[in-house]
Design an enzyme around this catalytic site. Structure first.
Site, PDB file in Angstrom:
ATOM      1  N   HIS A 267      21.094   8.888  23.972  1.00 22.80           N
ATOM      2  CA  HIS A 267      21.141  10.151  24.713  1.00 22.80           C
ATOM      3  C   HIS A 267      22.222  10.151  25.790  1.00 22.80           C
ATOM      4  O   HIS A 267      22.614  11.214  26.287  1.00 22.80           O
ATOM      5  CB  HIS A 267      19.773  10.429  25.334  1.00 22.80           C
ATOM      6  CG  HIS A 267      19.476  11.877  25.558  1.00 22.80           C
ATOM      7  ND1 HIS A 267      20.294  12.704  26.296  1.00 22.80           N
ATOM      8  CD2 HIS A 267      18.441  12.656  25.142  1.00 22.80           C
ATOM      9  CE1 HIS A 267      19.775  13.923  26.333  1.00 22.80           C
ATOM     10  NE2 HIS A 267      18.659  13.925  25.632  1.00 22.80           N
TER      11      HIS A 267
ATOM     12  N   ASP B 250      24.346  23.513   8.737  1.00 19.22           N
ATOM     13  CA  ASP B 250      24.353  23.886   7.316  1.00 19.22           C
ATOM     14  C   ASP B 250      25.271  22.945   6.557  1.00 19.22           C
ATOM     15  O   ASP B 250      26.479  22.912   6.802  1.00 19.22           O
ATOM     16  CB  ASP B 250      24.829  25.337   7.164  1.00 19.22           C
ATOM     17  CG  ASP B 250      24.810  25.827   5.728  1.00 19.22           C
ATOM     18  OD1 ASP B 250      24.474  25.046   4.825  1.00 19.22           O
ATOM     19  OD2 ASP B 250      25.164  27.009   5.501  1.00 19.22           O
TER      20      ASP B 250
END
Length: 433
Positions: free
Chosen positions: A163, A374
């Site tokens: 992170h 996508d």
């Protein structure tokens, strides 16, 4: 049902050699005060795609290498000068990221991927590469990607990242870029930026989560918190919005979905956990705010730029007895003051005398980019945070997800109540419905 995942041995994906050579001499990228707290903290996102061809899966591997040309810090490693947090950086070495493929001999529905967490937790544990908190070493990859194919043609992509390199919006931007390259784009549509003086010059902001821990460092109750999957139904959200619209004089500004969900969650949790006769106990609601706009960050900045900010404070009795419209108003007024709050020096611990279990923190992955990833078969049908629950949460937390197939409402993961309060919490939600 028990579902086995067959996995390949981990492969190392690197950017093309010329990029490795060019970038390796660039030294280290210094981490900002927003990055420091997350050094060694792994996060995992699971993206579920209902239809993705095997060729597209192979394309992800190639696109991942291409993406590292533009997002080269992901291919580096964390380094430290030994001078405290201020000495942490990212060595841009081009050593690469970890890539694993997997396969499952059943379909997504059969494996209960769209069902409740408890029904597929063992499988979720096998759909990504996991690192326990604090186990990251200086030689470990900053990103691990696992792509698991199901017999129905569905795919789950699990991405585990350090992170300190990127926040949720940052990793979503990176994965969207991998998708664009998989679909044949010559380069990412968003020009990425990892270094930004506007962000690095900001001081460390007070963090209510850190302050809550400092105020109550020993909290055995937190070890009893259980993960639950929740859905706040669309009908309830629409009702709260309509009631707010009819009762509020807030210049005609509509109540947002997130505000309605916050009000519902806060009240349900307070009612479920409030001991009898404890109506004067302080309770706090906080949330994670993307402050790129407040900071003046460059477009495409993908480093950490999130502040965990106190949103509303009240007594437990006031929250339990208030109408949801009143709670929405409280949330909206607090949000309006957020820009000024970000400029204040918040007193350490002054809002958290009640202890950590009296706090609810809400983090949202809605509208930060995961819903647009996508790889050629359309956007994900489900997005989830997942961990192996190696320890108790820092504070009670709800992680709000993007829309999920088959869930009529806002789906989320709750790590917010002890097992003894779980039934009451779910009952309060059902009562509102």
């Amino acid at each position: 049902m028990s579902v086995a995942v067959r996995k390949s041995s981990p492969a190392v994906i690197r950017p093309p050699e010329p990029v490795t050579t060019t970038r390796s001499g660039a030294g280290a990228i210094k981490l900002t005060p927003f990055d420091w707290p997350f050094v060694g903290v792994p996060f995992t996102v699971l993206l579920v795609f209902e239809h993705l061809s095997h060729e597209a899966v192979e394309g992800v591997r190639r696109a991942l290498s291409q993406a590292l040309v533009h997002y080269y810090p992901f291919a580096g490693r964390i380094c430290s000068s030994g001078a405290g947090y201020d000495g942490f950086g990212i060595r841009c070495t081009g050593e690469g990221v970890e890539f694993v493929t997997g396969s499952v001999v059943c379909g997504l529905t059969e494996a209960n991927i769209f069902g409740e967490l408890s029904g597929a937790k063992a499988l979720f544990d096998e759909l990504a590469v996991y690192y326990p908190v604090g186990s990251y070493g200086s030689d470990d990859p900053l990103l691990s990607v696992q792509v698991t194919e199901f017999s129905c043609g569905g795919v789950v992509l699990g991405a585990t990242w350090n992170h300190a390199v990127a926040d949720g919006a940052g990793i979503a931007q990176f994965l969207a870029a991998v998708g664009e390259l998989t679909r044949g784009q010559p380069s990412p549509l968003i020009l990425p930026a990892r270094c930004d003086n506007a962000v690095s010059r900001l001081p460390m902001l007070s963090n209510p989560i850190v302050e809550a821990v400092l105020a109550c460092p020993e909290s055995p109750d937190m070890e009893l918190i259980v993960p639950l999957e929740l859905t706040v139904p669309s009908a309830l959200i629409d009702r709260v919005k309509a009631e707010y619209r009819s009762c509020s004089d807030d210049d005609g500004q509509p109540c947002t979905t997130f505000e309605a969900v916050l009000a519902v969650l806060w009240q349900c949790r307070v009612r479920a956990t409030m001991p009898p006769g404890s109506g004067t106990t302080p309770v706090l609601l906080s949330f994670s705010a993307d402050i790129r706009g407040y900071a003046g960050a460059r477009a495409g900045y993908y480093g950490n730029c999130v502040a965990n900010q106190p949103l509303a404070a009240a007594t437990s009795g006031a929250v339990a007895s208030a109408s949801l419209v009143d709670l929405v108003g409280m949330v909206r007024r607090a949000k309006a003051r957020l820009p000024d709050k970000l400029k204040e020096e918040l007193g350490s611990g002054r809002l958290f005398a009640g202890g950590r279990y009296d706090m609810l923190h809400v983090s949202s992955w809605r509208n930060i980019g995961f819903e647009g990833v996508d790889f050629g078969g359309g956007p994900p049908a489900r997005v989830m945070y997942h961990s192996r629950w190696v320890g108790p949460p820092t504070v009670p937390t709800c992680m709000v997800y993007p829309p999920c197939r088959g869930k009529d409402g806002v789906n989320m993961l709750s790590i917010a109540v002890k097992e003894e309060h779980a039934e009451a919490f779910l009952g309060e939600l059902a009562w509102h419905t």
